[in-house]
Design an enzyme around this catalytic site. Structure first.
Site, PDB file in Angstrom:
ATOM      1  N   GLU B  60      27.048 -93.721  15.839  1.00 52.87           N
ATOM      2  CA  GLU B  60      28.041 -94.504  16.405  1.00 52.87           C
ATOM      3  C   GLU B  60      29.585 -93.755  16.267  1.00 52.87           C
ATOM      4  O   GLU B  60      30.393 -93.681  16.930  1.00 52.87           O
ATOM      5  CB  GLU B  60      27.850 -95.852  16.035  1.00 52.87           C
ATOM      6  CG  GLU B  60      26.737 -96.506  16.808  1.00 52.87           C
ATOM      7  CD  GLU B  60      25.533 -96.207  16.282  1.00 52.87           C
ATOM      8  OE1 GLU B  60      25.491 -95.859  15.123  1.00 52.87           O
ATOM      9  OE2 GLU B  60      24.487 -96.573  16.737  1.00 52.87           O
ATOM     10  N   HIS B 129      21.540-108.186  16.712  1.00 53.42           N
ATOM     11  CA  HIS B 129      21.385-107.664  18.270  1.00 53.42           C
ATOM     12  C   HIS B 129      21.900-108.671  18.886  1.00 53.42           C
ATOM     13  O   HIS B 129      21.887-108.428  20.297  1.00 53.42           O
ATOM     14  CB  HIS B 129      20.111-107.187  18.540  1.00 53.42           C
ATOM     15  CG  HIS B 129      19.747-105.975  18.138  1.00 53.42           C
ATOM     16  ND1 HIS B 129      19.049-105.831  16.855  1.00 53.42           N
ATOM     17  CD2 HIS B 129      19.414-104.671  18.584  1.00 53.42           C
ATOM     18  CE1 HIS B 129      18.666-104.536  16.699  1.00 53.42           C
ATOM     19  NE2 HIS B 129      18.941-103.903  17.747  1.00 53.42           N
TER      20      HIS B 129
END
Ligand code: TPP
Lengths: 329, 334
Positions: B60, B129
């Site tokens: 990321e 999430h």
């Protein structure tokens, strides 16, 4: 700049010496300016490592990109940023190369494609990947040169960036300035494998370790690497073994290393070595050296005077440059 | 007019951007061969090729930073981060680089980047999430933060974000992807930084955005049936925040209820409350109220997850309290 081969003539060697001296004397002047409180904030000096910035910049063209760390005065000077604009930045003046917003650790010049000055260890590596990606996508035959210390090697961003650079065969020259200490943490305390160039090699890119105290070695290695990169060889990695003569920053009391170690390294310093070699070989007279030194001192004096007299940005302009207003074309 | 899903709207926006400008490319984890974690970019790799639809490794920080660098180098990257939670690995790049470079370089460096991220609860994906972190990003000067809650915004906000010369983050609520609504062609929508009144009313303002917008509108409609006139303000953009529209609405309705899918403490709803208290205190006929998420990491079990996030009934109940009495019957701090 930009030739593959290095021309070891007298003139060029004098030029290299002068560039290194510009950096050294500039840094020394910064020390006094710091104690006079003209310069504030963190100040990281490059003394001892000049051969790397000067050597590497010889391999780069005008439109190649350069990214560096918070110890970047030397890189900025060698890249061609004017000494006045750098000094003005450190004084926090409007005419500084970052409009007084960046200071010592955040020197920028978009025209010279000098993209910092980044105070986050390893923070510039992903940016280098992106700049090189943009060049590749737009079919520009450019090199992005990313300079960082060995401390960055322990960060995840180092590994993410090397992986991406090799995976996408990007035109990046990675220059690791291994000065053996990350602040006060010695390489042995920090790295499981202290042969840093091997970490880069494990990603499949051409990687080597060189003597970062020898400006000729650095220039030669950087030129060869750049010419391979320009021919589409993907990223190259050069670990430059070096040493910083001063503390990490102005606040460092250097409890982590012996004075004898510092003194021993100073004998191997890039400026004494080159000066010695040139005089030994009758390539530099005392008069010539003095002339170089005088030039350098005059340049510094001029930069200090100009920076001192320069005006500061009005506080009313504080929001300027936070966002761009006009849509980009 | 035809019905399209939010997913189709987001995708159409990406396709349009790729067709319109060769500098645009999409980059992220599984955006290509897999088709996008939420299938937004499904098939685009066949249409546009691997040069413009780039699958990245799990890095990321690396690929978001590369997006920033590519923007600096003259491209117009759309970087997709699978889920806002994962963007925390790239916080360094987003906050220390994307948000600062222009200002720190006195305007020399431009970062015309768009980062898209899925976010929000409702799919029982548990705490790692499901969270809503738009408030984290809205905290940071130098970034712009968009959160489309209507089909037209889903379709057209990306275009505005790409035209903007600054780093823009767009949030996409995962529960919206399958929702469909009518989408007018060539929709003329408000500039991305303007809040929009989705429903006018005179008795109370519900201020919300993104994934909670449809809940606020549904609550307003229920309240309408009970004879109350409710205004719904859709912020759309959390930084810069259109404080004027908020204040203007509250000055007309005299009551403010904020609905936020993130936690109450130190969050976006706190910022909006403070804005109203600072700028419209004397117009208020009731204390400001907030319906936010319960302050726990969101659980997996469906009933627990639903208990965490704002629900229509809850919005209605709190609004009724505000409409029928100026003093809240209970002052529960969660
Ligand atoms: C992400 C991050 N962590 C910690 C620091 C604090 N810090 C600044 S310089 C430094 C040491 C870096 O050493 P190295 O990369 O070897 O570079 P050198 O200073 O030796 O040139 C540290 C720990 C920082 N600036 N950024």
């Amino acid at each position: 700049m930009g030739n593959d081969k290095i021309h070891l003539n007298r003139q060029h060697l004098h030029y290299l010496l002068k560039q290194m001296l510009r950096i050294r004397r500039f840094e020394e002047r910064c020390v006094t300016l710091y104690s006079e409180e003209k310069i504030r904030g963190f100040l990281h000096l490059y003394n001892g490592e000049e051969a790397i910035a000067v050597g590497v910049m010889q391999a780069l063209n005008q439109d190649d990109a350069v990214l560096a760390t918070y110890r970047e005065h030397g890189h900025a000077l060698a890249r061609g940023l004017s000494m006045t604009s750098i000094m003005a930045e450190m004084f926090g003046k409007q005419s500084g190369c970052s409009g007084g917003r960046g200071g010592s650790m955040h020197l920028f010049d978009d025209k010279l494609r000098f993209f910092g000055g980044n105070a986050i260890v390893a923070g510039a590596l992903p940016l280098a990947v992106g700049l090189a990606l943009a060049d590749k996508m737009q079919q520009r035959q450019l090199v992005t040169c990313c300079i960082f210390g060995e401390g960055a090697v322990a960060e995840g961003e180092f590994h993410e960036s090397l992986n991406l650079a090799k995976l996408w065969q990007l035109p990046i020259l990675f220059i690791c300035e291994n000065n053996l200490y990350a602040m006060g943490t010695a390489l042995e305390i920090e790295e499981s494998n202290q042969k840093i160039h091997l970490k880069a090699a494990s990603y499949g890119m051409t990687s080597q370790v060189i003597n970062g105290m020898n400006v000729i070695d650095v220039e030669a290695a950087a030129k060869l690497a750049c010419s391979a990169i320009r021919q589409g060889d993907g990223p190259h990695f050069i670990e430059c073994r070096t040493y910083r003569f001063r503390g990490h920053s102005m606040f460092d009391t250097q409890l982590y290393r012996q004075n004898s170690e510092i003194e021993a390294w100073k004998l191997k310093g890039p400026i004494v070595q080159l000066t010695h070699w040139l005089t030994e070989n009758k390539q530099l007279t005392n008069t010539e050296l003095q002339a170089i030194e005088q030039d350098v001192d005059a340049e510094i004096e001029e930069a200090v005077q100009t920076a001192d007299k320069a005006s500061v940005e009005p506080v009313a302009d504080i929001f300027k440059h936070l966002y761009a207003e006009a849509p980009h074309e | 007019m035809s019905e399209v899903t939010f997913r189709e709207a987001f995708k159409a926006a990406i396709v349009e951007a790729l067709n319109d400008d060769p500098r645009v490319f999409l980059m992220g984890e599984d955006v290509g061969h897999y088709g996008g974690c939420y299938a937004v970019s499904k098939g685009l790799i066949d249409q546009f090729g691997t040069q413009r639809i780039i699958d990245t490794p799990l890095s990321e920080s690396g690929f978001v930073g590369a997006g920033i660098g590519a923007a600096m180098g003259g491209m117009l990257p759309i970087v997709e981060v699978m889920t806002v939670n994962f963007s925390l690995l790239a916080l360094d790049q987003i906050i220390n680089n994307a948000a600062t470079l222009r200002h720190m370089s006195a305007g020399q460096i431009a970062v015309p980047l768009v980062i898209r991220m899925a976010c929000g609860a409702g799919k029982q994906l548990a705490a790692q999430h499901s969270h809503s972190f738009e408030g984290f990003y809205a905290h940071v000067p130098g970034l712009k933060v968009l959160y489309p809650g209507t089909i037209a915004d889903a379709r057209y906000m990306l275009k505005m974000a790409l035209a903007d010369p600054n780093p823009v983050i767009i949030f996409e609520h995962v529960m919206l992807y399958n929702q469909s609504a009518e989408l007018a062609e060539n929709n003329d929508i408000a500039p991305m930084e303007k809040a929009v009144i989705r429903k006018t009313g005179s008795d109370l303002s519900i201020i919300t955005w993104g994934g909670c917008l449809y809940k606020a509108v549904a609550a307003a409609e229920q309240l309408q049936e009970q004879g109350f006139s409710i205004e719904v303000v859709d912020l759309r953009c959390l930084r810069p925040l259109d404080r004027e529209t908020i204040i203007d609405s509250v000055q007309r309705t005299h009551k403010a209820l904020i609905v936020d899918e993130s936690w109450k403490s130190v969050g976006m709803s706190a910022e909006i409350s403070a804005t109203i208290a600072e700028q419209a205190f004397w117009y208020l006929d009731a204390p400001i109220r907030r319906v936010c998420s319960i302050e726990v990491p969101f659980p997996y079990a469906g009933h627990l997850e639903q208990a965490c996030i704002p629900q229509i009934e809850q919005i209605v109940a709190v609004a009724l309290e505000m409409l029928t009495t100026a003093i809240p019957s209970e002052q529960v701090t969660l």
